[in-house]
Write a protein that holds these residues in place. Structure first.
Motif, PDB file in Angstrom:
ATOM      1  N   LYS A 207       0.819  -1.212   0.000  1.00 30.16           N
ATOM      2  CA  LYS A 207       0.000   0.000   0.000  1.00 30.16           C
ATOM      3  C   LYS A 207       0.853   1.262   0.000  1.00 30.16           C
ATOM      4  CE  LYS A 207      -4.381  -1.693   1.822  1.00 30.16           C
ATOM      5  NZ  LYS A 207      -5.505  -1.434   2.761  1.00 30.16           N
ATOM      6  N   THR A 208       2.105   1.120   0.392  1.00 31.42           N
ATOM      7  CA  THR A 208       2.987   2.289   0.428  1.00 31.42           C
ATOM      8  C   THR A 208       4.276   2.085  -0.364  1.00 31.42           C
ATOM      9  OG1 THR A 208       3.970   1.524   2.509  1.00 31.42           O
ATOM     10  CG2 THR A 208       2.124   3.065   2.668  1.00 31.42           C
ATOM     11  N   THR A 209       4.559   0.851  -0.770  1.00 26.42           N
ATOM     12  CA  THR A 209       5.744   0.565  -1.560  1.00 26.42           C
ATOM     13  C   THR A 209       5.324  -0.262  -2.777  1.00 26.42           C
ATOM     14  OG1 THR A 209       6.225  -1.490  -0.357  1.00 26.42           O
ATOM     15  CG2 THR A 209       7.196   0.552   0.492  1.00 26.42           C
ATOM     16  N   GLU A 210       6.298  -0.620  -3.616  1.00 23.93           N
ATOM     17  CA  GLU A 210       5.969  -1.443  -4.790  1.00 23.93           C
ATOM     18  C   GLU A 210       7.117  -2.378  -5.101  1.00 23.93           C
ATOM     19  OE1 GLU A 210       7.579  -1.433  -7.880  1.00 23.93           O
ATOM     20  OE2 GLU A 210       8.871   0.326  -7.635  1.00 23.93           O
ATOM     21  N   ASP A 211       6.821  -3.430  -5.851  1.00 24.21           N
ATOM     22  CA  ASP A 211       7.861  -4.271  -6.427  1.00 24.21           C
ATOM     23  C   ASP A 211       7.303  -4.913  -7.693  1.00 24.21           C
ATOM     24  OD1 ASP A 211      10.296  -5.376  -6.822  1.00 24.21           O
ATOM     25  OD2 ASP A 211      10.180  -6.861  -5.222  1.00 24.21           O
ATOM     26  N   GLY A 212       7.345  -4.129  -8.769  1.00 24.02           N
ATOM     27  CA  GLY A 212       6.840  -4.589 -10.050  1.00 24.02           C
ATOM     28  C   GLY A 212       7.953  -4.881 -11.019  1.00 24.02           C
ATOM     29  N   THR A 213       7.578  -5.123 -12.277  1.00 24.59           N
ATOM     30  CA  THR A 213       8.551  -5.448 -13.320  1.00 24.59           C
ATOM     31  C   THR A 213       8.587  -4.385 -14.411  1.00 24.59           C
ATOM     32  OG1 THR A 213       6.900  -6.661 -14.613  1.00 24.59           O
ATOM     33  CG2 THR A 213       8.155  -7.931 -12.980  1.00 24.59           C
ATOM     34  N   GLY A 214       7.886  -3.265 -14.217  1.00 28.76           N
ATOM     35  CA  GLY A 214       7.692  -2.277 -15.268  1.00 28.76           C
ATOM     36  C   GLY A 214       8.892  -1.414 -15.581  1.00 28.76           C
ATOM     37  N   PRO A 215       8.765  -0.549 -16.583  1.00 31.58           N
ATOM     38  CA  PRO A 215       9.871   0.305 -17.029  1.00 31.58           C
ATOM     39  C   PRO A 215      10.255   1.404 -16.042  1.00 31.58           C
ATOM     40  CG  PRO A 215       7.859   0.812 -18.238  1.00 31.58           C
ATOM     41  CD  PRO A 215       7.582  -0.428 -17.448  1.00 31.58           C
ATOM     42  N   TYR A 216       9.409   1.624 -15.038  1.00 26.30           N
ATOM     43  CA  TYR A 216       9.728   2.596 -13.984  1.00 26.30           C
ATOM     44  C   TYR A 216       9.661   1.924 -12.617  1.00 26.30           C
ATOM     45  CZ  TYR A 216       8.480   6.195 -17.483  1.00 26.30           C
ATOM     46  OH  TYR A 216       8.385   6.982 -18.603  1.00 26.30           O
ATOM     47  N   LYS A 217      10.427   2.466 -11.697  1.00 25.99           N
ATOM     48  CA  LYS A 217      10.305   2.080 -10.295  1.00 25.99           C
ATOM     49  C   LYS A 217       9.895   3.313  -9.501  1.00 25.99           C
ATOM     50  CE  LYS A 217      15.247   2.768  -9.283  1.00 25.99           C
ATOM     51  NZ  LYS A 217      16.471   2.160  -8.730  1.00 25.99           N
ATOM     52  N   ARG A 231      13.123   5.872 -14.262  1.00 23.86           N
ATOM     53  CA  ARG A 231      13.366   4.814 -15.238  1.00 23.86           C
ATOM     54  C   ARG A 231      14.146   3.677 -14.579  1.00 23.86           C
ATOM     55  NH1 ARG A 231      15.461   7.259 -20.494  1.00 23.86           N
ATOM     56  NH2 ARG A 231      17.269   7.755 -19.195  1.00 23.86           N
ATOM     57  N   PHE A 232      13.667   2.439 -14.780  1.00 22.11           N
ATOM     58  CA  PHE A 232      14.293   1.266 -14.167  1.00 22.11           C
ATOM     59  C   PHE A 232      15.391   0.739 -15.092  1.00 22.11           C
ATOM     60  CE2 PHE A 232      13.814  -3.519 -13.413  1.00 22.11           C
ATOM     61  CZ  PHE A 232      14.738  -3.530 -12.366  1.00 22.11           C
ATOM     62  N   PRO A 233      16.653   0.802 -14.673  1.00 20.59           N
ATOM     63  CA  PRO A 233      17.759   0.405 -15.560  1.00 20.59           C
ATOM     64  C   PRO A 233      17.782  -1.082 -15.894  1.00 20.59           C
ATOM     65  CG  PRO A 233      18.568   0.865 -13.347  1.00 20.59           C
ATOM     66  CD  PRO A 233      17.133   1.316 -13.372  1.00 20.59           C
ATOM     67  N   GLY A 234      17.135  -1.904 -15.075  1.00 21.15           N
ATOM     68  CA  GLY A 234      17.151  -3.352 -15.309  1.00 21.15           C
ATOM     69  C   GLY A 234      15.931  -3.859 -16.037  1.00 21.15           C
ATOM     70  N   TYR A 235      15.189  -2.958 -16.708  1.00 18.03           N
ATOM     71  CA  TYR A 235      13.949  -3.357 -17.361  1.00 18.03           C
ATOM     72  C   TYR A 235      14.204  -4.335 -18.496  1.00 18.03           C
ATOM     73  CZ  TYR A 235       9.423  -3.006 -19.699  1.00 18.03           C
ATOM     74  OH  TYR A 235       8.209  -3.299 -20.277  1.00 18.03           O
ATOM     75  N   TRP A 236      13.372  -5.362 -18.607  1.00 18.55           N
ATOM     76  CA  TRP A 236      13.559  -6.423 -19.592  1.00 18.55           C
ATOM     77  C   TRP A 236      13.252  -5.988 -21.031  1.00 18.55           C
ATOM     78  CZ3 TRP A 236       9.395  -7.690 -22.627  1.00 18.55           C
ATOM     79  CH2 TRP A 236       8.137  -7.287 -22.172  1.00 18.55           C
ATOM     80  N   GLY A 237      12.420  -4.977 -21.186  1.00 19.65           N
ATOM     81  CA  GLY A 237      11.970  -4.566 -22.517  1.00 19.65           C
ATOM     82  C   GLY A 237      12.623  -3.279 -22.995  1.00 19.65           C
ATOM     83  N   THR A 238      11.931  -2.575 -23.878  1.00 19.10           N
ATOM     84  CA  THR A 238      12.431  -1.305 -24.390  1.00 19.10           C
ATOM     85  C   THR A 238      12.419  -0.260 -23.275  1.00 19.10           C
ATOM     86  OG1 THR A 238      11.528  -1.819 -26.577  1.00 19.10           O
ATOM     87  CG2 THR A 238      12.094   0.487 -26.124  1.00 19.10           C
ATOM     88  N   PRO A 239      13.527   0.390 -22.997  1.00 20.99           N
ATOM     89  CA  PRO A 239      13.566   1.373 -21.903  1.00 20.99           C
ATOM     90  C   PRO A 239      12.617   2.542 -22.157  1.00 20.99           C
ATOM     91  CG  PRO A 239      15.782   0.783 -22.619  1.00 20.99           C
ATOM     92  CD  PRO A 239      14.836   0.226 -23.646  1.00 20.99           C
ATOM     93  N   ALA A 240      12.206   3.174 -21.088  1.00 21.14           N
ATOM     94  CA  ALA A 240      11.358   4.364 -21.206  1.00 21.14           C
ATOM     95  C   ALA A 240      12.103   5.446 -21.981  1.00 21.14           C
ATOM     96  CB  ALA A 240      10.978   4.876 -19.823  1.00 21.14           C
ATOM     97  N   THR A 241      11.367   6.231 -22.743  1.00 24.39           N
ATOM     98  CA  THR A 241      11.986   7.287 -23.559  1.00 24.39           C
ATOM     99  C   THR A 241      12.263   8.550 -22.759  1.00 24.39           C
ATOM    100  OG1 THR A 241       9.777   7.963 -24.265  1.00 24.39           O
ATOM    101  CG2 THR A 241      10.981   6.449 -25.705  1.00 24.39           C
ATOM    102  N   ASN A 242      11.995   8.523 -21.478  1.00 20.85           N
ATOM    103  CA  ASN A 242      12.316   9.639 -20.592  1.00 20.85           C
ATOM    104  C   ASN A 242      12.895   9.065 -19.310  1.00 20.85           C
ATOM    105  OD1 ASN A 242       9.912   9.125 -18.701  1.00 20.85           O
ATOM    106  ND2 ASN A 242       8.917   9.404 -20.690  1.00 20.85           N
TER     107      ASN A 242
END
Length: 525
Positions: A207-217, A231-242
C-alpha cells in the motif's frame, strides 16, 4: 472535475473495477483459441493510440510532469487504491501477463506465449525469460500464481475478483510455466488477465511501496502533492523514452489548468473544465486532443428497494431528466448520450437513447401507472467531488417538475464505498463507471445496484461461455436492450476524453482506457 473515486472508483481502474469484458477481438473457445493465441502480438507492437512525434530530437533524460486530479488512495490495486493508482502505476510500474493498449487491443507482455486446451478450460502460459522485479528478484510462476490469488482473495477489495470465479486451480509445474484450469469456459479470461498486476510474492506493505517489473520504479510518493517514478535500468523490454515522470496532484480543474499554463506540468491526463479549453486551443504552445472515453455517469437506482423496484418508476425518473441539457451544462459541446451502459467503442453498442426519452408528460403517466401520481421522496447519495454535486442539483430540479422530492446526501468516497457499494444501503446514487465492457455487471444480482433479471443473467453467462465473438456480441446486444427497457439505471451521459499537452510532448496516450496512462513512450523535445 473528478477526484479519486471510491473503490471501484468503481468502477474504475484495473482490478479495482467491475470491468469484466473481453478483448476487442476476444479469444474463441476450444481449439480455435489455440490458433488465435498465436495472433496476439508482443509488447511494443505499436498498437497504442499515441500522440504523434514532433520533428527533431528529444531529450532522453527529460522529466515529464503529468497533471492529474486522481491521487491514489494507496498503492495497492486490490486494496482500494482507486483510479489514481491505476493511472500512475498500471503499465508503468506493474505489468501483467497481457496488457491492454490505449486503442483497446490486448498484447502479450510477461507471457511470452500460451496455449489453450481443446475444451477451452486449461490455459498454459510460458513466462518471458530475463524479467526481474525492481528488487532484483527473478520473475517466476509462483509470482504469477500469487498475483492472481491476490485479486481473488477474500479480503481483496478488487471488484474484478468475481471475473475469476471460474478458476478451478492454478499449477506451477516449473518456474517458467503457469497452468490455469477453469471450471467453465471464459471468452474474457485473457482480457481480464490484462488487469492482474504481477507482483513479487515476497513483497511487503504494497500500500505504500511497490515491487513490479515495469519500465519505472517508484521514487517517492508525497501524499497530497506528487508521486514520482524513475526509469528502471534493469527493465527487460524497451527502456522508457524519458528518465523520470512526476504525477502532480491538484484539488480542482482550475489549479490543474494553471499548472499547465505555467509549465509546472507538461500534460493533463483528463481535462475536466471544458470552459478552459479555449485558452489552450488558441495557444500554439499547446495541443488539445479528443480521445475516446468509456466513462459513464450513472444515476444508479437500488433496484431492490421501493420505489425503485418498480420498472415504471425507474423509467419515469429516467424520462423526467433532460440528459442532453445536463451534459451541455457540464461539458458544453463535448460528451455523448448513449441510453444504456455500452459506449460506442464496445462491439455490442447500439444507440438506445430513444427507449427512455426525455418526456415529462410520459414520466407523469408512468408514475401514475406505478401508483405514484403525486410523486414520492427519496435520498440521493452523492459523492462529494465534481460533477456529482452539480448533477445532483440538476436532477433534483428536474424531478421536482413531476412531483418527486430529492434530498441530496453528500458523502465522501470512503463513505460511498461502505454505504453504497459494500452495504447496499441506499435508494439511489450517482457514480462514474470508467471501464469498457462492463455491461456484464447487470448479470450479477448481488452487484450494488441490485438489478435482478433472470434472463439477463443467463444471457451474460452464455455470452461469457461463447465460442465466437459473433455469438457473444449478439447476446450482449440483447442484454443492452433489456437493461434499457427495464431502466436498470439512468445512464446520464458518456464523458469526453480530452488530453491537453505541451506541443513539446509526443507519445502520450490519447484514450486512457480504464484510467491507465502509459508514460514510458512520452518524448519531450
Amino acid at each position: 472535475m473528478r477526484k479519486s473515486a471510491p473503490l471501484p472508483a468503481p468502477l474504475r481502474a484495473a482490478s479495482s473495477s467491475p470491468l469484466p469484458g473481453p478483448l476487442s477481438r476476444p479469444l474463441l473457445g476450444g481449439a480455435l483459441a489455440v490458433t488465435l493465441a498465436l495472433a496476439l502480438t508482443a509488447c511494443g507492437s505499436g498498437n497504442d493510440n499515441k500522440s504523434t512525434t514532433p520533428s527533431g530530437s528529444y531529450d532522453k533524460n527529460a522529466t515529464i510532469g503529468i497533471g492529474s486530479l486522481y491521487e491514489p488512495q494507496n498503492l495497492d490495486n486490490t486494496g482500494g487504491g482507486g483510479q489514481g493508482v491505476t493511472e500512475a502505476l498500471n503499465g508503468n510500474v506493474y505489468e501483467g501477463l497481457f496488457r491492454l493498449t490505449d486503442s483497446g487491443k490486448v498484447e502479450k507482455q510477461l507471457a511470452e506465449d500460451y496455449t489453450v486446451s481443446p475444451d477451452g478450460l486449461t490455459y498454459t502460459f510460458k513466462l518471458r525469460d530475463g524479467v526481474t522485479f525492481h528488487s532484483g528478484k527473478k520473475l517466476t510462476s509462483a509470482d504469477v500464481k500469487y498475483s492472481i490469488e491476490k485479486v481473488t482473495a477474500e479480503n481483496s477489495q478488487s471488484a474484478r475478483k468475481s471475473s475469476f470465479d471460474m478458476i478451478k486451480s492454478i499449477a506451477t509445474p516449473d518456474p517458467a510455466t503457469v497452468a490455469v484450469t477453469l471450471s467453465s469456459k471464459s471468452i474474457s479470461f485473457v482480457y481480464n488477465l490484462s488487469y492482474v498486476w504481477v507482483v513479487n510474492s515476497e513483497a511487503k506493505d504494497l500500500k505504500t511501496t511497490e515491487d513490479g517489473t515495469g519500465p519505472y520504479k517508484l521514487d517517492k510518493w508525497t501524499r497530497g502533492s506528487a508521486l514520482s517514478l524513475d526509469r528502471f535500468p534493469g527493465y527487460w523490454g524497451t527502456p522508457a523514452t524519458n528518465a523520470k515522470v512526476v504525477f502532480h496532484y491538484y484539488k480542482d480543474a482550475t489549479a490543474l489548468n494553471n499548472a499547465l499554463l505555467t509549465n509546472a506540468v507538461d500534460v493533463v491526463t483528463s481535462e475536466q473544465s471544458p470552459d478552459a479549453l479555449d485558452q489552450f486551443a488558441s495557444n500554439p504552445a499547446y495541443k488539445v486532443n479528443d480521445g475516446k472515453s468509456t466513462t459513464k455517469l450513472l444515476l444508479a437506482f437500488n433496484d431492490k428497494v421501493k420505489p425503485f423496484d418498480n420498472v415504471k418508476v425507474r423509467k419515469a425518473v429516467s424520462s423526467a431528466i433532460d440528459n442532453k441539457k445536463l451534459l451541455q451544462s457540464v461539458w458544453g459541446d463535448h460528451g455523448t448520450l448513449i441510453g444504456s451502459m455500452v459506449p460506442p467503442t464496445d462491439p455490442w453498442y447500439e444507440d438506445l437513447t430513444k427507449i427512455n426519452p426525455y418526456d415529462v408528460t410520459l414520466a407523469k403517466k408512468q408514475l401514475a401507472e406505478a401508483g405514484y401520481a403525486k410523486g414520492f421522496d427519496f435520498t440521493l447519495d452523492t459523492p462529494n467531488y465534481d460533477p456529482h454535486p452539480t448533477a445532483a442539483t440538476f436532477i433534483k430540479s428536474e424531478l421536482a417538475k413531476v412531483g418527486i422530492n430529492v434530498k441530496i446526501n453528500i458523502i465522501t468516497p470512503d463513505e460511498w464505498y461502505t454505504k453504497v457499494y459494500k452495504n447496499h444501503d441506499f435508494g439511489a446514487t450517482l457514480q462514474e463507471h470508467v471501464n469498457d465492457r462492463d455491461i456484464v455487471w447487470y448479470g450479477d444480482p448481488d452487484f450494488y445496484w441490485g438489478y435482478d433479471n433472470k434472463q439477463v443473467t443467463e444471457w451474460v453467462k452464455q455470452a461469457e461461455q461463447s465460442d465466437t465473438t459473433d455469438e457473444q456480441t449478439a447476446l450482449l446486444k440483447k442484454v443492452n436492450n433489456q437493461i434499457a427497457e427495464d431502466a436498470a439505471s439512468d445512464w446520464l451521459y458518456l464523458y469526453p476524453q480530452i488530453v491537453v499537452a505541451s506541443t513539446k510532448l509526443s507519445g502520450y496516450p490519447l484514450n486512457g482506457l480504464n484510467s491507465q496512462f502509459y508514460a514510458y513512450a512520452i518524448k519531450k523535445s
